[in-house]
Design a protein around this motif. Structure first.
Motif, PDB file in Angstrom:
ATOM      1  N   GLU A  85       1.418  -1.292   0.397  1.00  0.00           N
ATOM      2  CA  GLU A  85       0.205   0.000  -0.212  1.00  0.00           C
ATOM      3  C   GLU A  85       0.729   1.303   0.256  1.00  0.00           C
ATOM      4  OE1 GLU A  85      -2.843   0.256   3.211  1.00  0.00           O
ATOM      5  OE2 GLU A  85      -3.840  -1.882   2.138  1.00  0.00           O
ATOM      6  N   HIS A  86       2.115   1.119   0.666  1.00  0.00           N
ATOM      7  CA  HIS A  86       2.702   2.857   1.405  1.00  0.00           C
ATOM      8  C   HIS A  86       4.605   2.512   0.041  1.00  0.00           C
ATOM      9  CE1 HIS A  86      -0.321   3.822   3.789  1.00  0.00           C
ATOM     10  NE2 HIS A  86      -0.173   2.297   4.453  1.00  0.00           N
ATOM     11  N   HIS A  87       4.874   1.208   0.300  1.00  0.00           N
ATOM     12  CA  HIS A  87       6.123   0.842  -1.156  1.00  0.00           C
ATOM     13  C   HIS A  87       5.705  -0.081  -1.450  1.00  0.00           C
ATOM     14  CE1 HIS A  87       7.462   3.840   2.526  1.00  0.00           C
ATOM     15  NE2 HIS A  87       6.551   3.088   3.461  1.00  0.00           N
ATOM     16  N   LEU A  88       5.552   0.006  -2.804  1.00  0.00           N
ATOM     17  CA  LEU A  88       5.065  -0.540  -3.928  1.00  0.00           C
ATOM     18  C   LEU A  88       7.003  -1.106  -4.469  1.00  0.00           C
ATOM     19  CD1 LEU A  88       3.833  -2.261  -5.200  1.00  0.00           C
ATOM     20  CD2 LEU A  88       3.107  -0.359  -7.332  1.00  0.00           C
ATOM     21  N   GLU A  89       8.145   0.367  -4.065  1.00  0.00           N
ATOM     22  CA  GLU A  89       9.204  -0.003  -4.826  1.00  0.00           C
ATOM     23  C   GLU A  89       9.955  -1.950  -4.762  1.00  0.00           C
ATOM     24  OE1 GLU A  89       9.323   2.599  -2.196  1.00  0.00           O
ATOM     25  OE2 GLU A  89       8.509   2.920  -3.954  1.00  0.00           O
ATOM     26  N   LEU A  90       9.380  -1.321  -2.592  1.00  0.00           N
ATOM     27  CA  LEU A  90      10.386  -2.634  -1.611  1.00  0.00           C
ATOM     28  C   LEU A  90       9.447  -3.536  -1.849  1.00  0.00           C
ATOM     29  CD1 LEU A  90      10.664  -0.352   1.178  1.00  0.00           C
ATOM     30  CD2 LEU A  90      12.064  -0.747  -0.599  1.00  0.00           C
ATOM     31  N   ALA A  91       7.985  -3.791  -2.550  1.00  0.00           N
ATOM     32  CA  ALA A  91       6.964  -5.232  -2.246  1.00  0.00           C
ATOM     33  C   ALA A  91       7.928  -6.049  -3.373  1.00  0.00           C
ATOM     34  CB  ALA A  91       5.712  -4.434  -2.521  1.00  0.00           C
ATOM     35  N   ALA A  92       7.810  -5.962  -4.228  1.00  0.00           N
ATOM     36  CA  ALA A  92       8.262  -6.720  -5.085  1.00  0.00           C
ATOM     37  C   ALA A  92       9.129  -8.088  -4.440  1.00  0.00           C
ATOM     38  CB  ALA A  92       9.748  -6.560  -6.714  1.00  0.00           C
ATOM     39  N   GLU A  93      10.285  -8.259  -4.573  1.00  0.00           N
ATOM     40  CA  GLU A  93      10.742  -8.697  -4.010  1.00  0.00           C
ATOM     41  C   GLU A  93      10.162  -9.931  -2.977  1.00  0.00           C
ATOM     42  OE1 GLU A  93      15.073  -9.459  -1.408  1.00  0.00           O
ATOM     43  OE2 GLU A  93      14.798  -7.777  -1.588  1.00  0.00           O
ATOM     44  N   TYR A  94       9.658  -9.125  -2.079  1.00  0.00           N
ATOM     45  CA  TYR A  94       8.563  -9.947  -0.754  1.00  0.00           C
ATOM     46  C   TYR A  94       7.082 -10.382  -1.627  1.00  0.00           C
ATOM     47  CZ  TYR A  94      11.076  -7.335   2.918  1.00  0.00           C
ATOM     48  OH  TYR A  94      11.689  -6.613   3.828  1.00  0.00           O
ATOM     49  N   LEU A  95       6.741 -10.173  -2.411  1.00  0.00           N
ATOM     50  CA  LEU A  95       5.937 -10.734  -2.964  1.00  0.00           C
ATOM     51  C   LEU A  95       6.550 -12.421  -3.800  1.00  0.00           C
ATOM     52  CD1 LEU A  95       4.086  -7.732  -5.027  1.00  0.00           C
ATOM     53  CD2 LEU A  95       3.354  -9.108  -3.530  1.00  0.00           C
ATOM     54  N   LEU A  96       7.883 -12.307  -5.128  1.00  0.00           N
ATOM     55  CA  LEU A  96       7.957 -13.609  -5.289  1.00  0.00           C
ATOM     56  C   LEU A  96       8.292 -14.476  -3.477  1.00  0.00           C
ATOM     57  CD1 LEU A  96       9.673 -14.779  -6.832  1.00  0.00           C
ATOM     58  CD2 LEU A  96      11.897 -13.941  -6.341  1.00  0.00           C
ATOM     59  N   MET A  97       8.531 -14.057  -2.360  1.00  0.00           N
ATOM     60  CA  MET A  97       8.763 -15.343  -1.466  1.00  0.00           C
ATOM     61  C   MET A  97       6.985 -15.437  -1.158  1.00  0.00           C
ATOM     62  SD  MET A  97      10.027 -17.167   0.517  1.00  0.00           S
ATOM     63  CE  MET A  97      11.955 -16.662   0.326  1.00  0.00           C
ATOM     64  N   ALA A  98       6.383 -14.964  -1.315  1.00  0.00           N
ATOM     65  CA  ALA A  98       5.150 -14.504  -0.992  1.00  0.00           C
ATOM     66  C   ALA A  98       4.303 -16.346  -2.361  1.00  0.00           C
ATOM     67  CB  ALA A  98       3.611 -13.652  -1.111  1.00  0.00           C
ATOM     68  N   ALA A  99       4.363 -15.395  -3.175  1.00  0.00           N
ATOM     69  CA  ALA A  99       4.463 -16.368  -4.757  1.00  0.00           C
ATOM     70  C   ALA A  99       5.178 -18.116  -3.704  1.00  0.00           C
ATOM     71  CB  ALA A  99       4.831 -16.238  -6.230  1.00  0.00           C
ATOM     72  N   MET A 100       5.751 -17.988  -3.670  1.00  0.00           N
ATOM     73  CA  MET A 100       6.682 -19.187  -3.021  1.00  0.00           C
ATOM     74  C   MET A 100       5.702 -20.199  -2.043  1.00  0.00           C
ATOM     75  SD  MET A 100      10.191 -20.000  -2.046  1.00  0.00           S
ATOM     76  CE  MET A 100      11.611 -19.486  -3.693  1.00  0.00           C
ATOM     77  N   LEU A 101       5.736 -19.344  -1.231  1.00  0.00           N
ATOM     78  CA  LEU A 101       4.650 -19.613  -0.359  1.00  0.00           C
ATOM     79  C   LEU A 101       3.413 -19.968  -0.305  1.00  0.00           C
ATOM     80  CD1 LEU A 101       5.699 -17.643   2.222  1.00  0.00           C
ATOM     81  CD2 LEU A 101       6.870 -19.492   2.723  1.00  0.00           C
ATOM     82  N   ILE A 102       2.529 -19.604  -0.776  1.00  0.00           N
ATOM     83  CA  ILE A 102       1.388 -20.388  -1.748  1.00  0.00           C
ATOM     84  C   ILE A 102       2.048 -21.690  -2.312  1.00  0.00           C
ATOM     85  CG2 ILE A 102      -0.193 -19.601  -3.211  1.00  0.00           C
ATOM     86  CD1 ILE A 102      -0.186 -16.920  -2.387  1.00  0.00           C
ATOM     87  N   GLU A 103       2.308 -21.525  -2.806  1.00  0.00           N
ATOM     88  CA  GLU A 103       3.034 -22.889  -4.794  1.00  0.00           C
ATOM     89  C   GLU A 103       3.525 -23.812  -3.304  1.00  0.00           C
ATOM     90  OE1 GLU A 103       6.233 -24.431  -7.088  1.00  0.00           O
ATOM     91  OE2 GLU A 103       6.475 -22.148  -6.777  1.00  0.00           O
ATOM     92  N   ILE A 104       4.258 -23.951  -2.324  1.00  0.00           N
ATOM     93  CA  ILE A 104       4.314 -24.846  -0.935  1.00  0.00           C
ATOM     94  C   ILE A 104       3.235 -24.947  -0.451  1.00  0.00           C
ATOM     95  CG2 ILE A 104       5.274 -25.299   1.221  1.00  0.00           C
ATOM     96  CD1 ILE A 104       8.152 -22.940   0.053  1.00  0.00           C
ATOM     97  N   LYS A 105       2.596 -23.724  -0.106  1.00  0.00           N
ATOM     98  CA  LYS A 105       1.093 -24.103   0.565  1.00  0.00           C
ATOM     99  C   LYS A 105       0.225 -25.963  -0.543  1.00  0.00           C
ATOM    100  CE  LYS A 105      -3.187 -22.419   2.673  1.00  0.00           C
ATOM    101  NZ  LYS A 105      -3.684 -21.714   2.896  1.00  0.00           N
ATOM    102  N   SER A 106       0.185 -25.035  -2.037  1.00  0.00           N
ATOM    103  CA  SER A 106      -0.978 -25.792  -2.809  1.00  0.00           C
ATOM    104  C   SER A 106      -0.444 -27.067  -2.703  1.00  0.00           C
ATOM    105  CB  SER A 106      -1.089 -25.197  -3.669  1.00  0.00           C
ATOM    106  OG  SER A 106       0.445 -24.959  -4.360  1.00  0.00           O
TER     107      SER A 106
END
Length: 272
Positions: A85-106
């Motif tokens: 919401e406030h630091h979109l330029e910092l979120a890309a790296e965190y979003l990549l880890m979020a995708a990995m977590l969702i993949e592992i969960k699935s």
């Protein structure tokens, strides 16, 4: 929230969440507003997605070898949503880890693949666990390095080599050398000293008066008590002459009981 004013609460009450105007706060108000910037500042403290994920696992004492993916993923995504919401330029790296977590969960929700009896089914979390353990070891090693003294780590002491031949050796002075030097100065001062001879005016009449005063009111005085040995030989000689002159004029008597006995001096008896 109200509280009995008569109840005493310690400043270190573990049940209190905070203190507001000196009063303990045991529950958060329902209308409490937390600005988004407060959470953003908290996120900035993490070094990256692995640091955030490791923090979530260690804070809740999860077993890193058996991570509950559903709970960890839910908490991780909550942090990332605030960051987007406030630091979109910092979120890309965190979003990549979020995708990995969702993949592992699935992958964990899917039925495991069929393997032979001598093989073990692969854990979808194995790669993530390996990366977390490696990151934690590096982080702890960096913390230990950070505790080392700066000298030798970030700073180096300057070392300059000086040839001994270029240095002028300074003499080593001992206390005995100073004493000998002082004694030498005193000896030279005595050799260069000059002896001054001066005349001192001494009056026999004056010393005759002094002797008579010393004998006044006393029956007798021993002979040596009339001489002041601290004033030097000339004064002793004049005092002796004064005694002889007074004896010649019969103003005092000098007596001795026997040979080698003490000599006494007294005023001469004057018949009335």
């Amino acid at each position: 929230m109200t509280r009995d004013p008569g109840a005493a609460v310690s400043d270190t009450d573990p049940a209190a969440l905070a203190r507001l105007y000196g009063e303990p706060l045991f529950a958060l108000p329902h209308d409490l507003y937390i600005p988004p910037e407060a959470l953003a500042i908290y996120l900035d403290a993490f070094e990256g997605p692995l640091d955030l994920l490791l923090y979530l696992i260690r804070r809740q004492n999860f077993n890193i070898l058996d991570i509950p993916m559903a709970e960890v993923t839910r908490q991780y995504l909550a942090y990332v949503d605030q960051l987007r919401e406030h630091h979109l330029e910092l979120a890309a790296e965190y979003l990549l880890m979020a995708a990995m977590l969702i993949e592992i969960k699935s992958r964990m929700l899917l039925p495991p693949r069929q393997v032979t009896a001598d093989q073990e089914a692969a854990d979808p979390r194995a790669e993530l666990v390996r990366r977390l353990l490696e990151y934690e070891r590096i982080k702890l090693g960096a913390a230990r390095i950070d505790q080392l003294p700066l000298l030798g780590r970030d700073l180096l002491a300057a070392v300059v080599h000086i040839e001994q031949a270029l240095e002028v050796p300074l003499p080593e002075v001992r206390p005995i050398d100073l004493r000998n030097a002082w004694a030498d100065v005193l000896q030279r001062a005595k050799l260069t000293q000059r002896h001054h001879i001066g005349r001192e005016a001494l009056s026999v009449r004056e010393h005759m008066t002094l002797v008579l005063r010393a004998l006044q009111g006393r029956r007798f005085v021993e002979f040596h008590e009339l001489f002041d040995t601290t004033r030097g030989t000339p004064v002793l000689v004049v005092t002796f002459i004064a005694l002889l002159e007074l004896a010649r004029e019969r103003l005092l008597e000098i007596t001795q009981a026997e040979a080698f006995a003490p000599i006494y001096v007294r005023l001469a008896h004057t018949p009335s």
